[in-house]
Scaffold this motif. Sequence first.
Motif, mmCIF file in Angstrom:
data_model
loop_
_atom_site.group_PDB
_atom_site.id
_atom_site.type_symbol
_atom_site.label_atom_id
_atom_site.label_comp_id
_atom_site.label_asym_id
_atom_site.label_seq_id
_atom_site.Cartn_x
_atom_site.Cartn_y
_atom_site.Cartn_z
ATOM 1 N N MET A 59 12.844 -7.317 -10.661
ATOM 2 C CA MET A 59 13.439 -6.031 -10.296
ATOM 3 C C MET A 59 14.227 -6.180 -8.989
ATOM 4 O O MET A 59 13.710 -6.666 -7.987
ATOM 5 N N HIS A 60 15.462 -5.715 -9.014
ATOM 6 C CA HIS A 60 16.366 -5.864 -7.868
ATOM 7 C C HIS A 60 16.856 -4.501 -7.419
ATOM 8 O O HIS A 60 17.328 -3.695 -8.224
ATOM 9 N N LEU A 61 16.755 -4.246 -6.114
ATOM 10 C CA LEU A 61 17.289 -3.032 -5.504
ATOM 11 C C LEU A 61 18.507 -3.409 -4.682
ATOM 12 O O LEU A 61 18.417 -4.235 -3.775
ATOM 13 N N ASP A 104 24.653 6.109 -3.516
ATOM 14 C CA ASP A 104 23.846 5.750 -4.675
ATOM 15 C C ASP A 104 23.795 4.226 -4.803
ATOM 16 O O ASP A 104 24.814 3.547 -4.625
ATOM 17 N N TRP A 105 22.604 3.724 -5.135
ATOM 18 C CA TRP A 105 22.403 2.284 -5.264
ATOM 19 C C TRP A 105 21.712 1.985 -6.590
ATOM 20 O O TRP A 105 20.931 2.793 -7.085
ATOM 21 N N PHE A 106 21.997 0.821 -7.142
ATOM 22 C CA PHE A 106 21.454 0.450 -8.448
ATOM 23 C C PHE A 106 20.102 -0.243 -8.273
ATOM 24 O O PHE A 106 19.918 -1.065 -7.376
ATOM 25 N N ALA A 146 17.097 0.323 -16.065
ATOM 26 C CA ALA A 146 17.815 0.501 -14.807
ATOM 27 C C ALA A 146 17.695 1.951 -14.363
ATOM 28 O O ALA A 146 17.394 2.847 -15.162
ATOM 29 N N ARG A 147 17.924 2.159 -13.068
ATOM 30 C CA ARG A 147 17.939 3.497 -12.475
ATOM 31 C C ARG A 147 18.968 3.520 -11.345
ATOM 32 O O ARG A 147 19.332 2.499 -10.773
ATOM 33 N N VAL A 148 19.388 4.731 -11.014
ATOM 34 C CA VAL A 148 20.211 4.955 -9.831
ATOM 35 C C VAL A 148 19.312 5.557 -8.764
ATOM 36 O O VAL A 148 18.675 6.584 -8.986
ATOM 37 N N VAL A 149 19.227 4.875 -7.616
ATOM 38 C CA VAL A 149 18.476 5.375 -6.461
ATOM 39 C C VAL A 149 19.476 6.058 -5.537
ATOM 40 O O VAL A 149 20.451 5.432 -5.102
ATOM 41 N N SER A 150 19.239 7.330 -5.225
ATOM 42 C CA SER A 150 20.259 8.129 -4.554
ATOM 43 C C SER A 150 19.741 8.765 -3.273
ATOM 44 O O SER A 150 18.668 9.372 -3.251
#
Length: 787
Positions: A526-528, A568-570, A584-588
């Motif tokens: 998992m990558h942020l 926003d970051w992936f 996947a998600r968008v971290v906002s």
Amino acid sequence: MKMKNYLIVLAFLLGITGYSQEELEASIEGNVNNLPVREYKLTINQEKVNKAGKEVMGMTVNGGIPGPTLEFSEGEYAVIYVENKMDVETSIHWHGMLLPNFFDGVPYLTTPPIKPGTTFKYEFEIKQNGTYWYHSHTMLQEQSGVFGSLLIHPKEKKLEYDKDLVLVLSDWTNEKPKDVLRFLKRGTEWYNIKKGTATPLNQVIKRGAFGAQLNFWKQRMEGADIADIYYPAFLINGEEKIEYPQFKPGEKVRLRIVDGSASTSFWMTFGGKTPTLVSADGRNVVPVKRNKTFIAVAETYDFIVEIPENRKLEFKITAQDGSGTASAFLGQGDVLPAPNVPSPDKIGMMQKMAKMDMKMGAPALKFRSKNVDPYEMMDEWGMQMDEMDHGQMELKKDDGMDGMDHSKMNMKKDTTQMEMDHSKMKHDKMNMAEGSMKMDEKENMKDNGMDMFSEYNYDYLRSPEKTNFDKEYPVKNVLLNLTGNMSRYVWSMNGVVLDEADKIKIKGDEVTRITFNNLTMMHHPMHLHGHFFRVINQNGEYSPLKHTVNVPPMQKVTIEFYGNEYGDWFLHCHILYHMDAGMARVVSYDTPRDERMKAYPVSNLINETNKFYTWGMLDAASHMTELNVVSSNVRNQFTALAEYGWNENIEAELSYEYYLNDWVRLFAGVNVENEMENSMEELSTTAIGGIRYFTPYMFSLDVRLDNKLRPQISLAREIMIFPRLAVFGEYEFQADFGWVDDLPEGDNFKKEETWSAGLEYFLSKNFSLMGSYDNRFGAGGGLSLRF
């Protein structure tokens, strides 16, 4: 910056020494500090390449795969021009780099795509040092060759070594990546057959593992899986074997190792003296002597090795599933071989897991995607630690869970400010810190198979400085269950794919703690984007900082990071095909979207994970011909089926299906068949509708009703019994009670039964020999074509 923010940063600096001041401040666009500029130009092009014995079309960076190593020094200002000479758009993501949101390189989310024939200018301050990499974030281009490395020298050299060598690991397929994903979507054992990792029934029975196999089938799983894809080659700096004779005896070489694979994690081993691990994901760790080390997709590790006298040492990588190796040789002379890593025992894994109280097969697709409780999902699926005394757990705010082994922690649902009070945790059967277990307790865990994934923890990584956060910071807890469906190849979090997911909202000046709970049989790196995070391990307040974390099957890993950015970051699994299939998600930070992105809707990125894929099969045999074509995305599926028997029996069916969840789908359509055997003159057309259900033990069940009110039920199954050889069968029963059409006088019930059974022998990815008996068409054999 407001006075409040200055005070927050000051308090933060006092509480954390593992971060530099530059890394704590939000990234700013432009060379505001008038730093020395270092420029590069990258050109991405489509070219013929030969990496695995066949010339195919690939994508190169400056003419090579991998692309060039870009070298910087900490404190410089990077200006990188990326020219797109292809006929499709592209992008570059700077993996692990702390940089302004606009230059992160995720097309349509943070950065405009690079259109064909255009050049995009990336620019950002180099606020860090270490080993990083870059790659395309456009569709599946990374698999085709769009990746390379970054080497950033520190302001002050703290480690003793003489030279650097960057080694970029990768996997290579001669297939088009989109065809690979399409093939995975259709569901097939061919890739496992090709690389020799399939576990057919004869091998399972021979090992006395039939009970374990039944347990997996009951949970709708074929078996323990490790890697999805067959690769004909694994590469180091683009070669299966590569020599570096320039290194002299006695020299200390810092190997900067990047796993730039699309989907392969590796075991790394070294010949000669045991090397010293000094860095992970670009961050220094307390040096530790270590040979066999696991590197997940997208991770980087630095080792210092010493070149032997009159010998050359081997650095070897072995694919996680044992399907291939590659080697680099440093120095001159006879080879000091690296230790071999044995192939994993998939049947043994099944047997161990069958002994555990483990409920596998968590849904990858929930019925109501907007109404999902991740804590209920965690309680229902995965490792069931009944022997743990959860009554002693108190959930409250405390010191950041330092020192806990979260891989064995079963959290309970509480508030969004949930944390663990370690002082009150008492477990009669298990202490969370494995080092304090009694010997018999450790042995009991091994007997139950719980040591199966112990090699994949990060306990050997210790930060040289404290990384824990001040207790005064508010904490937001997020639970992400990692979920997947191998048969349909849908990957998600909390049973929700990216296309149906909301953003994960976070705030600046607070700590976000994410627990990844892996409910699948696959590893997920998992990558942020845009952040470093703490990976909580046994080193507590000295837990390491990383940008990518591997989450082993049926295990939990907890990370936490301080919110100091914007935009926003992936966040995604870095197995390329898992990401593109929905994990996947968008971290906002919930800040306004950049005005420069108005022309680039984020839906273009999100919709990429919900594309339709089409596949089919044609059986041409001596007694019948059958054609089956399917076009499917996550929820919707169109199916066309046609059967023709040489005795002039014909049946064709068109249907639309909607997946309520992984296993249940509603369908409606039209069926056409001839009324009388050996006659094509009378065709009957009926409307149909019903439910299709993938049952425990992996049967395909079809229950339907047509417009003549005739109920019908069918059941089908296929089992791989020997390598390359599968047995299949289908039974269908239809009843007519005369509710619409009149039955012959004296009859109040009419039935129709059809059944077939046969064998299929896989010749290649696209062709099989088949033979079957059908009660309508008799016996026969022929060829099956998959397309």
